[in-house]
Design a protein around this motif. Sequence first.
Motif, PDB file in Angstrom:
ATOM      1  N   GLN A 555       0.872  -1.161   0.000  1.00 35.80           N
ATOM      2  CA  GLN A 555       0.000   0.000   0.000  1.00 35.80           C
ATOM      3  C   GLN A 555       0.915   1.218   0.000  1.00 35.80           C
ATOM      4  OE1 GLN A 555      -3.111  -0.052  -0.411  1.00 35.80           O
ATOM      5  NE2 GLN A 555      -3.482   2.128  -0.202  1.00 35.80           N
ATOM      6  N   SER A 556       1.268   1.626  -1.157  1.00 39.94           N
ATOM      7  CA  SER A 556       2.188   2.766  -1.188  1.00 39.94           C
ATOM      8  C   SER A 556       1.442   4.035  -1.566  1.00 39.94           C
ATOM      9  CB  SER A 556       3.324   2.517  -2.167  1.00 39.94           C
ATOM     10  OG  SER A 556       2.877   1.835  -3.296  1.00 39.94           O
ATOM     11  N   GLU A 557       2.013   5.108  -1.170  1.00 45.55           N
ATOM     12  CA  GLU A 557       1.407   6.420  -1.399  1.00 45.55           C
ATOM     13  C   GLU A 557       2.488   7.299  -2.017  1.00 45.55           C
ATOM     14  OE1 GLU A 557      -0.275   7.866   2.197  1.00 45.55           O
ATOM     15  OE2 GLU A 557      -0.337   9.914   1.423  1.00 45.55           O
TER      16      GLU A 557
ATOM     17  N   GLU B  25      13.367  22.386  -9.442  1.00 41.81           N
ATOM     18  CA  GLU B  25      13.477  21.650 -10.705  1.00 41.81           C
ATOM     19  C   GLU B  25      12.188  20.929 -11.059  1.00 41.81           C
ATOM     20  OE1 GLU B  25      18.015  20.123 -11.413  1.00 41.81           O
ATOM     21  OE2 GLU B  25      16.332  18.714 -11.332  1.00 41.81           O
ATOM     22  N   ASN B  26      11.311  20.697 -10.041  1.00 40.52           N
ATOM     23  CA  ASN B  26      10.177  19.813 -10.266  1.00 40.52           C
ATOM     24  C   ASN B  26       8.900  20.594 -10.493  1.00 40.52           C
ATOM     25  OD1 ASN B  26      12.024  17.822  -9.488  1.00 40.52           O
ATOM     26  ND2 ASN B  26      11.512  18.191  -7.337  1.00 40.52           N
ATOM     27  N   LEU B  27       8.010  19.919 -11.161  1.00 43.37           N
ATOM     28  CA  LEU B  27       6.659  20.421 -11.327  1.00 43.37           C
ATOM     29  C   LEU B  27       5.774  19.591 -10.413  1.00 43.37           C
ATOM     30  CD1 LEU B  27       6.535  20.757 -15.196  1.00 43.37           C
ATOM     31  CD2 LEU B  27       6.215  22.616 -13.588  1.00 43.37           C
ATOM     32  N   ILE B  28       5.172  20.238  -9.463  1.00 41.28           N
ATOM     33  CA  ILE B  28       4.373  19.459  -8.524  1.00 41.28           C
ATOM     34  C   ILE B  28       2.910  19.813  -8.664  1.00 41.28           C
ATOM     35  CG2 ILE B  28       6.248  19.257  -6.858  1.00 41.28           C
ATOM     36  CD1 ILE B  28       4.493  21.304  -5.194  1.00 41.28           C
ATOM     37  N   LEU B  29       2.098  18.858  -8.263  1.00 45.10           N
ATOM     38  CA  LEU B  29       0.660  19.047  -8.321  1.00 45.10           C
ATOM     39  C   LEU B  29       0.073  19.294  -6.936  1.00 45.10           C
ATOM     40  CD1 LEU B  29      -0.107  16.223 -10.855  1.00 45.10           C
ATOM     41  CD2 LEU B  29      -0.601  18.636 -11.198  1.00 45.10           C
ATOM     42  N   GLY B  30       0.744  18.823  -5.895  1.00 44.82           N
ATOM     43  CA  GLY B  30       0.253  19.107  -4.545  1.00 44.82           C
ATOM     44  C   GLY B  30      -0.725  18.080  -4.011  1.00 44.82           C
ATOM     45  N   PHE B  31      -0.651  16.848  -4.447  1.00 46.26           N
ATOM     46  CA  PHE B  31      -1.470  15.834  -3.780  1.00 46.26           C
ATOM     47  C   PHE B  31      -0.751  14.495  -3.872  1.00 46.26           C
ATOM     48  CE2 PHE B  31      -3.387  13.528  -7.381  1.00 46.26           C
ATOM     49  CZ  PHE B  31      -3.222  14.418  -8.417  1.00 46.26           C
ATOM     50  N   SER B  32      -1.241  13.518  -3.099  1.00 44.67           N
ATOM     51  CA  SER B  32      -0.663  12.167  -3.121  1.00 44.67           C
ATOM     52  C   SER B  32      -1.715  11.173  -3.572  1.00 44.67           C
ATOM     53  CB  SER B  32      -0.184  11.756  -1.723  1.00 44.67           C
ATOM     54  OG  SER B  32       0.755  12.668  -1.257  1.00 44.67           O
ATOM     55  N   ILE B  33      -1.217  10.175  -4.262  1.00 40.77           N
ATOM     56  CA  ILE B  33      -2.145   9.146  -4.746  1.00 40.77           C
ATOM     57  C   ILE B  33      -1.834   7.812  -4.077  1.00 40.77           C
ATOM     58  CG2 ILE B  33      -2.640  10.162  -6.973  1.00 40.77           C
ATOM     59  CD1 ILE B  33      -0.471   8.200  -8.084  1.00 40.77           C
ATOM     60  N   GLY B  34      -2.843   6.975  -4.022  1.00 40.88           N
ATOM     61  CA  GLY B  34      -2.654   5.618  -3.517  1.00 40.88           C
ATOM     62  C   GLY B  34      -3.494   4.676  -4.345  1.00 40.88           C
ATOM     63  N   ASP B  38      -1.599  -3.233  -8.673  1.00 45.97           N
ATOM     64  CA  ASP B  38      -0.588  -4.051  -8.009  1.00 45.97           C
ATOM     65  C   ASP B  38      -0.571  -3.830  -6.495  1.00 45.97           C
ATOM     66  OD1 ASP B  38       2.335  -1.905  -8.571  1.00 45.97           O
ATOM     67  OD2 ASP B  38       0.194  -1.437  -8.334  1.00 45.97           O
ATOM     68  N   GLN B  39      -1.553  -3.103  -6.004  1.00 50.23           N
ATOM     69  CA  GLN B  39      -1.570  -2.797  -4.569  1.00 50.23           C
ATOM     70  C   GLN B  39      -2.686  -3.587  -3.898  1.00 50.23           C
ATOM     71  OE1 GLN B  39       0.552  -0.078  -3.186  1.00 50.23           O
ATOM     72  NE2 GLN B  39       1.568  -0.537  -5.114  1.00 50.23           N
ATOM     73  N   ASP B  40      -2.671  -3.522  -2.542  1.00 48.86           N
ATOM     74  CA  ASP B  40      -3.681  -4.230  -1.762  1.00 48.86           C
ATOM     75  C   ASP B  40      -4.899  -3.331  -1.577  1.00 48.86           C
ATOM     76  OD1 ASP B  40      -3.956  -5.091   1.729  1.00 48.86           O
ATOM     77  OD2 ASP B  40      -5.041  -5.860  -0.015  1.00 48.86           O
ATOM     78  N   PRO B  41      -6.039  -3.660  -2.195  1.00 51.01           N
ATOM     79  CA  PRO B  41      -7.188  -2.758  -2.122  1.00 51.01           C
ATOM     80  C   PRO B  41      -7.823  -2.718  -0.740  1.00 51.01           C
ATOM     81  CG  PRO B  41      -7.814  -4.775  -3.215  1.00 51.01           C
ATOM     82  CD  PRO B  41      -6.367  -4.881  -2.961  1.00 51.01           C
ATOM     83  N   GLY B  42      -7.571  -3.722   0.058  1.00 49.93           N
ATOM     84  CA  GLY B  42      -8.228  -3.774   1.358  1.00 49.93           C
ATOM     85  C   GLY B  42      -7.793  -2.682   2.301  1.00 49.93           C
ATOM     86  N   GLN B  43      -6.619  -2.108   2.055  1.00 51.24           N
ATOM     87  CA  GLN B  43      -6.104  -1.101   2.978  1.00 51.24           C
ATOM     88  C   GLN B  43      -6.448   0.320   2.569  1.00 51.24           C
ATOM     89  OE1 GLN B  43      -2.006  -1.731   4.022  1.00 51.24           O
ATOM     90  NE2 GLN B  43      -2.143  -3.879   3.442  1.00 51.24           N
ATOM     91  N   ASN B  44      -7.237   0.444   1.549  1.00 51.27           N
ATOM     92  CA  ASN B  44      -7.578   1.781   1.068  1.00 51.27           C
ATOM     93  C   ASN B  44      -8.696   2.353   1.936  1.00 51.27           C
ATOM     94  OD1 ASN B  44      -8.194   4.063  -0.358  1.00 51.27           O
ATOM     95  ND2 ASN B  44      -8.173   3.046  -2.346  1.00 51.27           N
ATOM     96  N   PRO B  45      -8.418   3.438   2.639  1.00 54.88           N
ATOM     97  CA  PRO B  45      -9.469   3.939   3.534  1.00 54.88           C
ATOM     98  C   PRO B  45     -10.586   4.686   2.814  1.00 54.88           C
ATOM     99  CG  PRO B  45      -7.530   5.306   3.708  1.00 54.88           C
ATOM    100  CD  PRO B  45      -7.172   4.191   2.785  1.00 54.88           C
ATOM    101  N   PHE B  46     -10.367   5.047   1.577  1.00 56.89           N
ATOM    102  CA  PHE B  46     -11.330   5.926   0.920  1.00 56.89           C
ATOM    103  C   PHE B  46     -12.299   5.178   0.028  1.00 56.89           C
ATOM    104  CE2 PHE B  46      -9.296   9.437   2.608  1.00 56.89           C
ATOM    105  CZ  PHE B  46      -7.927   9.330   2.438  1.00 56.89           C
ATOM    106  N   SER B  47     -11.945   3.935  -0.325  1.00 59.07           N
ATOM    107  CA  SER B  47     -12.833   3.253  -1.265  1.00 59.07           C
ATOM    108  C   SER B  47     -14.017   2.658  -0.528  1.00 59.07           C
ATOM    109  CB  SER B  47     -12.058   2.152  -1.975  1.00 59.07           C
ATOM    110  OG  SER B  47     -11.549   1.244  -1.031  1.00 59.07           O
TER     111      SER B  47
END
Lengths: 560, 128
Positions: A555-557, B25-34, B38-47
């Motif tokens: 679970q990476s962010e 040097e970077n262009l940032i958007l200001g948010f994080s994605i999860g 290939d990830q574990d969907p069970g740990q997603n708090p928002f879904s």
Amino acid sequence: MDTESTHSGYSYHSSRSGRSNRHGDRSRERHKASSSKDSSRSERSVVINPPDTPSQDSPVHNGEPLPGEPTPAAEQGDEAQDDNWGETTTAVTGTSELSVSQEEVVGLGKGIQDRTQGFRRYLPLAVGSCVGLLVLATPLVFLLLPAVMWPDRLQVCGAACEGLFLSISFKLLILLVAVWALFLRPNRACLPRVCVYRAFLITLTLLLTMSYWLFYGVRILDAQLLSNENESFIKPMVWSKQDEDYHGIVQFAVSLVDSQLFVHYLAVVLLELRQLQPCYSVCVIRSTDGETRHYNIGQLSIQRAALSILEYYYRDFPLHNPALLSASKHRAAKHLAGLKVYNVDAPGNAAGAQPSNGNQSRAMVTAAGKRKDSAHNELYYEEADYERRVRKRRARLVVAVEEAFTHVRRMKKEDERATPSDIMDVREAALAIFPSMARALQKYLRTTRRQHCHSMESIQKHLAFCLVNNMSPKAFLEAYLMPGPTLQYGPERWMADQWTLVSEASVTSGIKQGTEFLLKCLDFSLAITIKSIPYIRLTEEYVDPKSHKFLLLLQSETSV
Amino acid sequence: MSFVPGQPVTAVVERVEIQKLRQGENLILGFSIGGGIDQDPGQNPFSEDKSDKGIYVTRISPKGPADLAGLKMGDKIMQVNGWDMTMVTHDQARKKLTKKREDVVRLLVTRKSLEEAVKHSKCSYPKH
């Protein structure tokens, strides 16, 4: 004089007034922390411990007078010395005559036992060697008898016979060694009844040998004797027959040796192998302090199971210490001793006698109930206090011993130039450092009530042993901090010849689930219960080694 | 927002346009994605559906470009500049969002409140 006084320690209150040196005994009376019949007396009594060496005929009671055993005769002698005597005891016991006769009978039994000790101990060995000799001699006799009785008609038989001679000699040698290994061992115990298997095996062996002798006598000797008479006419036939006959005799002897070897195999299986596989679980509880142990044993008769359990007892159970049990007896006595029961009714009132007795006992019980309110409190504080005292003494002891051990060091090469007066052997070294720790050790042992288990010589001997083997002070102390198994102490503590097996079932029957019996010693008894080990059903589950597969849960962010 | 295999996925989406901010040097958007396939969907708090392997917004930097553009925490990103985000790995999603040559990302995001708003509007006005 000396033995008389040790006797009096045990039978003090059961002796008649024939003893004149009662006063002397009084001052030398063994101290135990609480004599249950007189609580105040123990606080005033002298704390002197003569080394406790009970002999065979006055077995260990540690001199503690059995509770509640004052006799009229003893009272007369004691009133001058102890004023509280009559007031604090309410129990009435048997007369002095009975006690003396009981002691006499016990002593008598022991006398008889001692006299027959040697006889019973070596009887199985004697029987075993006799039967062994018989067994070994018989085939040789079978072979030699024809050579002795009719040597002129004996013909040398061929190679087959020689092979048989060789096999007989080797088998006899093996049988000799096997009988020596299995039967001619020093007996390790004297059991109350004869072992059934041994009796069966001896009977079988004797039966076998006797039947072979019978056949030998009837078939071979008689046939030979008969043929003696017919010698003149049928000589040639007789001679050839004899040749085969001697071969037959040798084969006969070989078959006897083979059968004896198989009987020996049966003996090994019955006597040694059968009880190896454990199928019962035994629970052993000591009656006085509740020490419990569990063991696994195989299929045995009750007496042999008791023997194994006793061997485990000597190895595992800590030494029985009656001094530690006196506290609870003290408490029990205090419950009763504080109550004085007066009969208020008129003494001549026979009609009211029975109800008043009932009232008395009920009154005692309710009064005792009211007193119980403080008893548990007392116990709690007493135990806490005792713990603290023991720990304090122990701390002092540990420090003293560590300090003492720093004063002595094993001699190294460079010390050889030191003055000879400084170089000591181990005994002297032990004697030199002993006094610095003796006081602390004595105080500690006295607090834990184990001072009678260790004499000064034994402590010094142990110290010498530890010095020789380069042990640390902690290793030296371990023997004194915890009570060890009974065998660790001297033979006077073992009481190995005082065990009685008390059993409802016959002692030669095998143990079963639910068997219970008692092993009584003088001061205590071991209660033994037997349960069978459960029948275990084991199933298998096959796991393919390739079936171990795993998933990774991520679970990476990521911030973008 | 679960999907039935073989059926097209339908969702009510909102268009969000974010201008990238240059930080060194970077262009940032200001948010994080999860999330990601290939990830574990069970740990997603928002879904809502714990088997949903889509890309979710897990954190928004306050006063960053995404915050100013109206992106909310817990949004599921359906498309980035036309690229589908419902069946991508975590790394692929990151790459699509951080292309150096693009200054602007146009996202299609969906959230529960959008669905409910549409439902409300449907119920309030009976079908005509």
